[in-house]
Write an enzyme that holds these catalytic residues in place. Structure first.
Site, mmCIF file in Angstrom:
data_model
loop_
_atom_site.group_PDB
_atom_site.id
_atom_site.type_symbol
_atom_site.label_atom_id
_atom_site.label_comp_id
_atom_site.label_asym_id
_atom_site.label_seq_id
_atom_site.Cartn_x
_atom_site.Cartn_y
_atom_site.Cartn_z
ATOM 1 N N LYS A 24 -65.967 -107.097 -45.620
ATOM 2 C CA LYS A 24 -66.612 -108.530 -45.492
ATOM 3 C C LYS A 24 -66.222 -109.215 -46.727
ATOM 4 O O LYS A 24 -66.453 -108.574 -47.774
ATOM 5 C CB LYS A 24 -68.135 -108.307 -45.598
ATOM 6 C CG LYS A 24 -69.014 -109.431 -45.359
ATOM 7 C CD LYS A 24 -70.533 -109.306 -45.248
ATOM 8 C CE LYS A 24 -71.373 -110.297 -45.209
ATOM 9 N NZ LYS A 24 -72.822 -109.782 -44.868
ATOM 10 N N SER A 42 -74.723 -111.830 -40.924
ATOM 11 C CA SER A 42 -73.660 -112.534 -41.784
ATOM 12 C C SER A 42 -72.104 -111.685 -41.705
ATOM 13 O O SER A 42 -71.227 -112.375 -41.983
ATOM 14 C CB SER A 42 -74.008 -112.755 -42.938
ATOM 15 O OG SER A 42 -74.291 -111.638 -43.993
ATOM 16 N N SER A 60 -78.075 -107.953 -41.141
ATOM 17 C CA SER A 60 -76.744 -108.710 -41.087
ATOM 18 C C SER A 60 -75.465 -107.771 -40.852
ATOM 19 O O SER A 60 -74.355 -108.230 -40.695
ATOM 20 C CB SER A 60 -76.326 -109.236 -42.523
ATOM 21 O OG SER A 60 -77.064 -110.519 -42.807
#
Length: 520
Positions: free
Chosen positions: A130, A205, A229
């Protein structure tokens, strides 16, 4: 427990705000193409349908090379990333060089396969990260235009541990602006699309990770979770993910850094296509703290007490759960009872409807030092004042550097300031099964507040061809229980499905690959 008049009014107000933002978004956002008609190409290379631990074993045994595996994943990324926009910065050349070094190391190793497995359990296996995490030489903007020039000089601890275990990073993936929204879109990299339907979102996210792993373009990845997330992108994209017990995996090296009481809620964890990779990844990412989890201990599912929660008690903030998800949850209950002779008890916790309010209040609560957490507006402006109405007007003219989701989050944060009361919720159970809704799920954030361990598990596809899933929740330091249950459910329900194939996902056919390789 019926909603009070104030709760009903709050629900109506928030729904009205959402409708307003959605209407504005539809009016001023660019026209969408024919994403719904497009489809990802099916996976063709058998190397892409093997779990990470199997790939590592084959590489150690010289049955395939690390270069072959890394190149196969690079080819898949180049094939699907123009459609999904998940990987935002690659390091392909460096990854191939590192893969060649791995192959050379294996050729020169004299200690045998067991020595390599003990020292480098993921040797030669590619992974993705990420973008909010520091990966040396890669951007670390978290989708903020003002951080577009930020390049990481070091690795986040969790990333460093995976690299130390022999894994090879391919690049970094998209996330929502400042990691505080349930989809993955920002003005720096654009929007990431769902591989099962390119007109749908991927969750957030850690949505870039969810999308690229589900697409067969990465096998394992690193995500973070402060309110769902990891779990929401895993649910939206039909893969596995684990939010560990709080404090087990280091959260250092990611932006924005947690403040106030947020360090007690934020968790870094693994995301992957195959349930069997969760435990090995967690052992590596947790470092010495993994000993607290007894991950090597055998789990007998017949001795676990299972509980099922059918809904959230009627939150005014959410639309009803899709009936297909409720039926999927019931099938899990029936399967557990049939296979293990257990009795899954259905419980209802009306107070769960306050989960989002609890999460919001705790996220904005001062830390032990009495200091309030960094506000969303401060993070958006990086020290300068941000005016949401002005930013919304600029956004309508295409001039704002922020997404409408980020502007909306700031408005919500201002609304939360007027909320004074927060009921206390304590969840007591050994293993708690819950669902994930197609909208923002309050059941995600409450487990961060409680510090519990949660595994997100796919349960096949809906009638519309979209992933369905379930949360498996256990007590603190009991991570091995939901992880073991996820392994069982993968076998019972099929796990991940290839989004490019209308049929069931192909089983690993590495034997075919090896035969064809040996004959050339």
């Amino acid at each position: 427990m019926a909603m009070t008049r104030l709760e009903k009014l709050l629900g109506l107000f928030l729904r009205a705000v959402v409708r307003i933002f959605f209407t504005i978004f539809q009016l001023f956002s660019p026209e969408r193409g024919k994403e719904e008609e497009a489809r990802l190409p099916p996976i063709s290379s058998p190397l892409l349908t093997a779990p990470a631990i199997q790939l590592a074993r084959l590489i150690r045994r010289k049955e395939v090379t690390s270069v072959e595996v890394v190149q196969a994943y690079i080819d898949r990324i180049q094939e699907v990333n123009p459609l999904i926009n998940a990987l935002v910065k690659d390091r392909f050349a460096a990854a191939l060089q590192e893969a060649a070094q791995v192959d050379k190391l294996i050729e020169e190793e004299t200690g045998g396969e067991d020595v390599l497995e003990d020292r480098l359990p993921l040797l030669g296996v590619p992974f993705t990260v990420k973008e909010a995490f520091a990966l040396q030489g890669m951007p670390n903007s978290t989708g903020l235009l003002s951080r577009r020039a930020v390049v990481s000089g070091v690795d986040a601890p969790s990333v460093a541990l995976l690299k130390r275990a022999g894994a090879i990073p391919l690049g970094v993936t998209n996330c929502s602006e400042l990691c505080m929204w349930l989809e993955s879109h920002n003005h720096l990299y654009g929007i990431t699309r769902n591989p099962y339907n390119l007109s749908r979102i991927v969750g957030g996210s850690s949505g870039g990770e969810g999308s690229i792993i589900a697409s067969g373009a990465s096998v394992i990845g690193v995500g973070s979770d402060i309110g769902g997330s990891i779990r929401m992108p895993c649910f939206f994209n039909g893969i596995f993910g684990h939010k560990p017990t709080v404090g087990i995996v280091s959260n250092a090296g990611q932006y924005p850094p947690p403040s106030g009481q947020q360090p007690g809620f934020l968790c870094t964890g693994p995301m992957c296509r195959y349930a069997g990779d969760l435990v090995p990844m967690l052992k590596i990412m947790a470092g010495p703290a993994a000993e607290k989890l007894s991950l090597s201990a055998e789990v007998d599912l017949r001795k676990i007490r299972f509980f099922s929660v059918p809904h959230d008690g009627g939150s005014p903030l959410l639309s009803p759960v899709d009936p297909q998800l409720i039926q999927a949850q019931k099938r899990v209950v029936q399967q557990l009872e049939a296979d293990f002779g257990v009795k899954v008890k259905e419980i209802r916790i009306p107070q769960l409807k306050y989960s989002f309010q609890i999460w919001g209040a705790m996220m904005s609560a001062p830390g032990k030092d009495g200091k309030s957490p960094t506000t969303f507006a401060e993070l958006m402006g990086e020290g300068r004042k941000v005016w949401p109405v002005w930013e919304l007007f600029k956004w309508m003219l295409g001039l704002s550097s922020h997404t409408v989701a980020a502007i909306g989050m700031y408005v919500c944060a201002e609304v939360e300031k007027v909320q004074k009361n927060c009921p206390v919720l304590v969840l007591l159970c050994v293993l708690h099964i819950f669902y994930m809704t197609h909208s923002l799920s309050p059941s995600a954030g409450i487990f961060n507040i409680l510090g519990l361990s949660v595994t997100q598990c796919p349960l096949g596809l809906s009638a519309e061809g979209l992933p369905m899933g379930i949360q498996l929740v256990a007590g603190k330091l009991q991570d091995r229980l939901p992880l073991a249950t996820a392994l069982y459910l993968e076998k019972a329900f099929g796990g991940w499905r290839d989004p490019g194939s209308k049929a069931d996902s192909p089983k690993s056919t590495l034997s075919t690959f090896k035969s064809s390789s040996n004959s050339t």
